[in-house]
Design a protein around this motif. Structure first.
Motif, short mmCIF file in Angstrom:
data_model
loop_
_atom_site.label_atom_id
_atom_site.label_comp_id
_atom_site.label_asym_id
_atom_site.label_seq_id
_atom_site.Cartn_x
_atom_site.Cartn_y
_atom_site.Cartn_z
N LYS A 1 0.85 -1.19 0.00
CA LYS A 1 0.00 0.00 0.00
C LYS A 1 0.89 1.25 0.00
O LYS A 1 1.62 1.52 0.95
CB LYS A 1 -0.90 -0.02 1.23
CG LYS A 1 -1.96 1.07 1.24
CD LYS A 1 -2.94 0.84 2.38
CE LYS A 1 -4.03 1.89 2.49
NZ LYS A 1 -3.77 3.22 1.97
N THR B 1 0.00 8.14 0.47
CA THR B 1 -0.76 9.06 -0.41
C THR B 1 0.17 9.96 -1.23
O THR B 1 -0.15 10.32 -2.36
CB THR B 1 -1.71 9.96 0.41
OG1 THR B 1 -0.99 10.51 1.52
CG2 THR B 1 -2.89 9.19 0.92
N GLN C 1 3.13 9.11 -2.43
CA GLN C 1 3.63 8.32 -3.55
C GLN C 1 2.56 8.19 -4.63
O GLN C 1 2.83 8.35 -5.82
CB GLN C 1 4.07 6.92 -3.08
CG GLN C 1 5.34 6.95 -2.24
CD GLN C 1 5.64 5.64 -1.55
OE1 GLN C 1 4.76 5.07 -0.87
NE2 GLN C 1 6.85 5.15 -1.70
N GLU C 2 1.33 7.92 -4.22
CA GLU C 2 0.22 7.82 -5.17
C GLU C 2 0.05 9.14 -5.93
O GLU C 2 -0.15 9.15 -7.14
CB GLU C 2 -1.09 7.52 -4.44
CG GLU C 2 -1.30 6.08 -4.04
CD GLU C 2 -1.63 5.18 -5.22
OE1 GLU C 2 -1.88 3.99 -4.97
OE2 GLU C 2 -1.63 5.62 -6.39
N GLN D 1 0.20 9.81 -9.89
CA GLN D 1 -0.99 10.24 -10.63
C GLN D 1 -0.83 11.62 -11.25
O GLN D 1 -1.44 11.93 -12.27
CB GLN D 1 -2.23 10.24 -9.71
CG GLN D 1 -2.60 8.87 -9.17
CD GLN D 1 -2.95 7.89 -10.27
OE1 GLN D 1 -3.50 8.26 -11.31
NE2 GLN D 1 -2.63 6.62 -10.07
N LYS E 1 -6.49 11.95 -3.64
CA LYS E 1 -5.53 10.87 -3.78
C LYS E 1 -4.78 10.98 -5.09
O LYS E 1 -3.95 10.18 -5.42
CB LYS E 1 -6.25 9.52 -3.69
CG LYS E 1 -6.70 9.26 -2.29
CD LYS E 1 -6.77 7.79 -1.97
CE LYS E 1 -7.03 7.65 -0.48
NZ LYS E 1 -7.97 6.64 -0.18
N ARG F 1 5.80 3.80 -10.48
CA ARG F 1 5.64 3.17 -9.18
C ARG F 1 6.99 2.74 -8.60
O ARG F 1 7.29 2.99 -7.43
CB ARG F 1 4.70 1.98 -9.26
CG ARG F 1 4.36 1.43 -7.89
CD ARG F 1 3.55 0.14 -7.93
NE ARG F 1 3.57 -0.46 -6.61
CZ ARG F 1 2.55 -0.44 -5.75
NH1 ARG F 1 1.41 0.13 -6.08
NH2 ARG F 1 2.66 -1.00 -4.55
#
Lengths: 156, 779
Positions: free
Chosen positions: A84, A87, A89-90, A94, A155, B19
């Motif tokens: 997981k 936030t 990193q997300e 994005q 997010k 990622r």
């Protein structure tokens, strides 16, 4: 002559034997094999080696490993919780805040230090927080957008 | 496929490699460790110019922990350079050293400290020679000769003429003559240059390198080491930025390989930040004189340039940079009479190489500053003057560029509208707006008569696919763009496409990441491969669905007959059938693309070197503090004709990053030299912009849908950096009436000109009035 120290990194304890002159960056990368933290200049001027030490961002290339004992060190490898992502990193992913990725670990940690203590930073506060992290690819715009998005509770 | 039907191309999808970069898992060259690996260091010259009399490595070899030491005498003594006719550099100096930082010897040792100590133990006897640091001085007959046999230190000259230049000037109503200069800057990739090399017992070399061009590196290593091409394998891990500094072999790649061969162990060399600043390629400084003749209505009739490029000590890309600056000089505006006289001159300093823009930022600084000066003199709006003269679709420029899709005029108009140009221009106060335009090529048939890319696509039995392409993602996002192209063509999701990191053993050839070429050239190659894979899939599926291949559709990971999606079969099922039934064949798409372009004719200097051209306009909005001379960039607007944005978010990111590099070039970055020695080789003294130094960049993406580009795409890697400096210079002039023609634009230069303006105003007013009302405006 080497000394034995215990480092607390990403919630784990590591006992290592190091010469007193070794830097935290060298020990993280060479002894603990945590290569996410990068060396960009070796002189504390680019921020690529940023880690959090007791919650504060430091340039690990200028911290002696022996001075990091009994501190809580957070590197990029410790930011996600298993699979997981954090936030931040997300949001970086994005918002297109990552290009070559070399500055990214240090940048995320500087941003985390900010958002951990200030839930709603202004754009100028975000820019100040990452002022010590040089990026040559992005122009910083999408990095700032990503951090502001996290501050707003998005997010990404 | 119509643009409006696209489901993956044109979408701002997260990058495929983001990622692993966000978690720290991504492996860069600096992270690679092999069993038994040694650490290498290079000994560099402390003199700008000296003969090497003797090198004594005895003490270094005896130091415990040292496993190999090499000097020029241990090498095959083969010179190299990006263009074979201009190869002028030994990987390790043999006769002379030509700049402070020139490579002389290298060691491999068990750790870095031992390697550093060994370097200090190498003793070199030099005979210092007179050195020259200024290119105009270097061209004088009495100047020291940097390379033997090169008269007046001129490594390369270029003279082109179109039309009749003297006639053109005679027909001109006004003639403008101005001199400009640009300075040296460095790429400052956050990841330094790195190489890990390993020879195996069969004499085969594997190299992990922070390279932008695995195939070029392979070729140069084979050539300089004198080993067969088939014995050299180059693997590209993640690369922390390139911007042109990592296209070609540098000494570290060669030394790593030779030290590995000598020691029998893998060797790793990472450049220190000091070596990055002092001993890796830089942007060529240029001295530019432009003479322009215009008609009364502002039509350009004649333009003449004299350009002197400071090469530094070695050629690298110098000849191509000089030639490219001529191409850009000739091609931005319609001008019937042109003359270009260019000189590439050796000096005893670190050498120029490829850097984002490749000569275009320099020449555009001169061209776009002068256009504004001409507009000012004629009392025309700079927009009006530009629109009157810009190239358009259908033009063939004097040096043979065939302009197909062209959004140049549109970029001017849209940028001006976004900024509210008329409301902001020419206003009192210390704020101003300034504009600059640019043309750039998509790749260039320059290195050899080949500008190709090839690709393989392996479709797996689960319906996902792996793409093998030699194209290198160095952070610009090409892996994502290529994967989007493949996903669109094959009707799958982006996450079903994996880009395999370039490895010359398995990835097919690609010339490399430079010249804004990857989206277009490699994009067409992977699209061709995807079409080939699709053809194979449809052949197998046609038997399974009992239909003609032409009646089948691939979408959403499935194949079905047109109009009957309810009877779809997944791609995975088709592949399984292909692989596991009798007469089976794997689904392997093959693609190749070499654009229909021409090399420049050496005699005429004419050739359509690129399959398409990119255009753009930038507008800077600045505020000048007249007490300190400091310039604040309030806002930047960049309108770019990119053909089609395969990934708009990634495209914007490239433009934003390019503009910020351009801001650094214009305002904050500069090398300081003392007798050829770089004195500011740290980030504290060499100031690249931080997050506090820049503001928002508004990107306008203009989609002209190029007829040859994949899904209409062109490219965007370099254009962001090209017109930034003149846009800022023009904005400063609009703000406070100061015209700086020598980069960088520093507070000191602005204050000096403000003082001069103030002095002239005072003196003019004193002749009319007793007191100047302007006194308090500036100070």
């Amino acid at each position: 002559m080497k000394v034995t120290i215990v480092l607390r990194v990403n919630g784990n304890s590591y006992q290592v034997e190091v010469e007193p002159r070794r830097t935290l960056l060298e020990v993280l990368r060479d002894e603990l094999k945590l290569t996410g933290t990068k060396e960009g200049c070796g002189e504390g001027e680019c921020g690529a080696c940023t880690v959090l030490m007791d919650g504060e961002p430091v340039t690990s290339c200028l911290v002696l490993a022996v001075d990091a004992k009994e501190k809580e060190i957070l590197t990029i490898e410790g930011v996600a919780q298993g699979e997981k992502l954090h936030t931040l990193q997300e949001a970086f992913i994005q918002h297109g805040a990552i290009q070559c990725g070399f500055c990214t670990p240090g940048m995320i940690l500087s941003a985390k230090a900010l958002t951990d203590r200030n839930c709603h930073p202004s754009e100028q506060e975000v820019r100040w927080a990452i002022a010590g992290n040089l990026c040559r690819c992005t122009g910083y715009q999408k990095i700032v957008e990503a951090v502001l998005a996290v501050a707003k509770g998005e997010k990404g | 496929m119509r643009i409006e039907e696209l489901s993956v191309v044109g979408k701002s999808l997260p990058r495929v490699d983001s990622r692993e970069k966000a978690t720290g898992e991504a492996i860069f060259g600096v992270d690679i460790t092999l069993s038994g690996m040694l650490w290498g260091r290079i000994l560099r010259s402390p003199h700008p110019h000296a003969r090497i009399l003797n090198i004594d490595t005895t003490k270094a070899k005896r130091l415990p922990g040292v496993r190999a030491v090499i000097t020029g005498d241990d090498t095959p003594g083969i010179k190299y350079g990006i263009l074979p006719p201009f190869a002028d550099k030994f990987p390790l100096a043999i006769d002379k050293v030509r700049y402070i930082g020139d490579e002389i010897a290298a060691v491999a040792a068990v750790d870095l400290e031992t390697a550093d100590e060994a370097i200090d133990l190498i003793s070199v006897d030099y005979e210092p020679l007179p050195a020259v640091f200024d290119p105009e001085e270097a061209m004088k007959p009495e100047a020291p000769q940097v390379h033997e046999g090169i008269e007046r230190n001129v490594a390369f000259t270029l003279n082109t003429q179109r039309g009749e230049i003297e006639k053109g000037f005679r027909e001109a109503h006004c003639i403008f003559e101005d001199s400009f200069s640009t300075h040296s800057v460095q790429h400052c990739t956050l990841e330094p240059h790195v190489c890990v090399a390993k020879f195996d017992s069969k004499g085969r070399l594997t190299v992990w390198s922070s390279t932008q061009s695995p195939y070029i590196l392979r070729s140069q290593l084979s050539h300089t080491l004198k080993i067969p091409l088939s014995n050299v394998r180059v693997i590209k891990p993640h690369v922390g930025g390139g911007f042109g500094s990592k296209i070609h072999m540098l000494s570290l790649d060669f030394c790593c390989a030779l030290l590995s061969w000598k020691s029998g162990r893998p060797v790793k060399i990472i450049y220190t930040r000091k070596e990055e600043f002092t001993s890796s390629p830089i942007r060529h400084p240029m001295l530019i004189k432009i003479k322009t003749g215009v008609k009364k209505d502002g039509t350009l009739i004649a333009r003449q340039a004299r350009v002197v490029l400071d090469n530094g000590a070695y050629n690298s890309s110098g000849p191509a940079v000089l030639a490219f600056s001529d191409i850009c000089f000739e091609s931005l505006y319609r001008t019937p009479h042109l003359r270009y006289e260019g000189y590439l001159v050796y000096t005893n300093k670190h050498f120029g190489g490829a850097m984002r823009g490749f000569g275009n930022p320099q020449i555009t600084f001169a061209l776009e500053s002068q256009i504004d000066m001409i507009a000012d003199h004629l009392g025309m709006d700079p927009i009006e003057l530009r629109l009157k003269n810009v190239v358009k679709a259908g033009d063939i420029t004097p040096c043979g560029l065939k302009i197909t899709s062209c959004g140049l005029a549109e970029s001017i108009i849209k940028a001006a509208e976004q900024v509210r140009w008329k409301q902001k221009r020419g206003k009192k106060g210390n704020r101003g707006v300034g504009m600059a335009c640019m043309i750039h090529t998509i790749s260039a048939r320059a290195i050899a008569d080949c500008d190709a890319s090839a690709a393989f696509i392996k479709v797996h039995d689960d319906g996902t696919m792996s793409v093998l392409s030699g194209a290198s993602d160095i952070g610009q996002g090409s892996d994502t763009v290529l994967a989007q192209i493949v996903a669109e063509e094959l009707g799958v999701r982006l996450e079903d496409v994996r880009m395999i990191p370039p490895d010359t053993e398995i990835s097919p050839m690609d010339m490399g990441t430079y010249a804004t070429r990857v989206t277009f050239i490699a994009g067409n190659a992977v699209r061709t491969a995807a079409r080939d894979a699709k053809r194979q899939l449809l052949q197998v599926a046609s038997e399974m669905l009992e239909a003609n291949p032409e009646d089948l559709v691939v979408r959403g990971g499935e194949i079905f007959v047109k109009g009957a999606p309810q009877k779809a079969i997944p791609i995975s099922q088709v592949v399984m059938k292909a692989l596991y039934s009798s007469g089976a064949t794997p689904i392997l798409g093959r693609g190749y693309y070499d654009p229909p372009t021409q090399m420049t004719d050496h005699k005429t200097g004419v050739g359509n070197i690129s399959p398409s051209y990119v255009f753009g306009t930038q507008i800077a909005e600045v505020e000048v503090d007249t007490k300190t001379g400091k310039v604040k960039v309030v806002k930047f607007t960049a309108a770019n004709d990119i053909g089609k944005a395969i990934n708009p978010m990634a495209t914007e990111g490239q433009i934003e990053g390019g503009v910020v590099q351009g801001i650094g070039y214009a305002l904050t970055e500069s090398f300081l030299y003392e007798g050829g020695r770089v004195s500011n080789y740290r980030f504290r003294d060499y100031r690249i912009p931080s997050a506090l130094d820049v503001s928002k960049v508004d990107s306008i993406l203009i989609e002209t849908i190029d007829p040859e580009g994949p899904f209409g795409a062109k490219g965007v890697g370099e254009p962001g950096s090209v017109p930034t400096a003149p846009a800022i210079a023009n904005a400063i002039y609009d703000a406070v009436g100061v015209r700086i023609k020598d980069l960088p634009i520093t507070p000191e230069k602005i204050l000096a000109q403000l003082k001069e303006i103030n002095r002239k105003v005072r003196s003019s007013r004193q002749s009319k009035h007793s007191q100047s009302e302007f006194d308090t405006e500036f100070f």
